[in-house]
Scaffold this active site. Structure first.
Site, short mmCIF file in Angstrom:
data_model
loop_
_atom_site.label_atom_id
_atom_site.label_comp_id
_atom_site.label_asym_id
_atom_site.label_seq_id
_atom_site.Cartn_x
_atom_site.Cartn_y
_atom_site.Cartn_z
N GLU A 206 -44.28 -46.87 -5.08
CA GLU A 206 -44.86 -44.91 -4.99
C GLU A 206 -43.95 -44.32 -4.58
O GLU A 206 -43.18 -43.89 -3.98
CB GLU A 206 -46.05 -45.19 -3.72
CG GLU A 206 -47.06 -46.19 -3.97
CD GLU A 206 -48.63 -46.41 -2.93
OE1 GLU A 206 -47.99 -45.75 -1.93
OE2 GLU A 206 -49.03 -47.20 -3.18
N GLU A 313 -54.03 -52.69 -7.98
CA GLU A 313 -54.63 -52.87 -7.42
C GLU A 313 -56.24 -51.91 -7.89
O GLU A 313 -56.42 -50.81 -7.20
CB GLU A 313 -54.11 -51.78 -6.19
CG GLU A 313 -53.01 -52.02 -5.75
CD GLU A 313 -51.92 -51.78 -4.63
OE1 GLU A 313 -52.08 -50.52 -3.84
OE2 GLU A 313 -50.75 -51.74 -4.67
#
Length: 414
Positions: A206, A313
């Site tokens: 991220e 995810e």
């Protein structure tokens, strides 16, 4: 009694002669349905791999969750236990706590599953000591520190929990060389410990900026102290520690065109530098409005980079509050799972998953793994959004049948 015994004996004899009769009655699992296309994994928590007390799950429920993992999946990723705050909470070589991570890795090995390491370098869940030093913070330190929250992210049961409760750090900072040294030592220790066992690592997590702005990278202490080269260094160190591991860059919201453009810019820059990035991790925290067309376009543009795609995810939010974006921001998760479920939620979830998996299968030459972020709705970080294929009792939902149906359609057209 003799007649009943005889019937039972004949049935057993028939199965012994023709085991296919028993197999025909057994429902197909996810790992079986997609065996020819990609691995199918799930995120697991500590209680699942240790058999210990589960948070908000009884011992029986936890045992059922474990049985479902073994039945359905051939890959596992840890929700929290390989994150820096968990495995290296205190400074120095004596500051590691390997117990939970060892249990996770041993669970995967004993069940013949591919093991994913999540995650090495991230702005979140990194202890304050990592960034601390003697250099005064710059005048904009407050805004940078806010980007370095240590909330436990996508494990809904970890809040305020394991490894410390550290807040945003805005004190005196480490120098660039000090932070690079800490990064290298951490990566070499953790990746080296599980060399040959953990097959893929989320090396940097991220790092991309959200929103429509021109900044490619998120404003974080890694970026502030080291500079944009922190990403290349993290991959360099991970490759040194295990040259055979698959090294991934992992991020969320790549279904959004603006963020995907930033990903492509970053990846092309790293490719020019010959940084050892071996796969793109797309988290795919999406919602029931997700369509085949949107996912298809995202995968097509990411695949153009020439790297394998790992869906890392996956979940599909059915809550009313989560239907406006593709984000996975920790602070916004509560709002994203409020408002109850959308109308006709089971059907919309099934339709969304069907379209998503149709896109995965279309791009199966690029998509190599699909990892759900959670085993069932009850243990999901977005439990109120009922985002997974199995309910809280480990029973398959209509979305499970929709996903299996897509695999069967592809099999018949090969």
């Amino acid at each position: 009694m003799r007649a009943i015994a005889s019937t039972a004996f004949l049935s057993a004899a028939l199965l012994a002669i023709c085991p296919a009769a028993e197999a025909a009655d057994k429902p197909v699992s996810l790992k079986e349905a997609f065996n020819d296309y990609f691995l199918v994994g799930t995120a697991v928590n500590r209680s699942m791999v240790t058999g210990g007390t589960a948070f908000r799950r009884s011992a029986e429920q936890n045992a059922n969750d474990v049985a479902l993992i073994k039945e359905q999946f051939n890959q596992i990723s840890p929700e929290n236990d390989l994150k820096w705050q968990m495995i290296h909470p205190r400074e120095g070589k004596d500051g590691y706590d390997f117990a939970a991570a060892d249990a996770f890795v041993n669970f995967g090995l004993s069940n013949n599953m591919q093991i994913v390491g999540h995650t090495l370098v991230w702005h979140s869940q990194t202890p304050n000591w990592v960034f601390a030093g003697t250099n005064p913070p710059p005048t904009n330190a407050t805004s940078v520190a806010a980007a370095n929250t240590n909330a436990p992210a996508t494990n809904r049961f970890g809040r305020g929990g394991f490894g410390g409760g550290f807040g945003p750090y805005n004190g005196p900072r480490a120098s660039r060389d000090e932070l690079l040294q800490r990064m290298r030592e951490h990566i070499h220790t953790v990746v080296g410990r599980y060399k040959g066992k953990v097959k893929a690592w989320d090396v940097v997590n991220e790092a991309l900026a959200d929103g429509q702005g021109t900044n490619v990278l998120r404003n974080s202490l890694w970026l502030e102290i080291i500079g944009p080269g922190f990403i290349a260094k993290a991959f360099e160190y991970a490759h040194e520690a295990d040259p055979d591991a698959i090294l991934r860059y992992n991020d969320y919201g790549l279904e959004n065109a603006a963020k995907r453009k930033k990903l492509i810019t970053l990846m092309k820059s790293l490719q020019v530098q010959k940084v050892p990035v071996h796969a793109i991790g797309s988290q795919a925290h999406v919602n029931v409005s997700m369509s085949f067309e949107t996912m298809d376009q995202a995968l097509r543009e990411i695949a153009a980079l020439g790297l394998p795609i790992h869906i890392t995810e996956l979940d599909v939010n059915s809550a009313v509050g989560g239907q406006r974006g593709f984000g996975a921001d920790i602070a916004k998760n509560a709002a994203a799972t409020q408002g109850g479920l959308v109308s006709d939620a089971d059907k919309k979830l099934a339709d969304a998953y069907a379209g998503i998996f149709r896109a995965f299968l279309k791009h199966r030459d690029s998509v190599k793994t699909i990892t759900f972020w959670g085993v069932n709705d009850a243990v999901s970080w977005r439990a109120n959004g009922k985002p997974l294929l199995f309910d809280g009792n480990d029973q398959p939902k209509p979305a499970f049948d929709a996903v299996i149906a897509e695999a069967k359609k592809t099999a018949t057209t090969k």
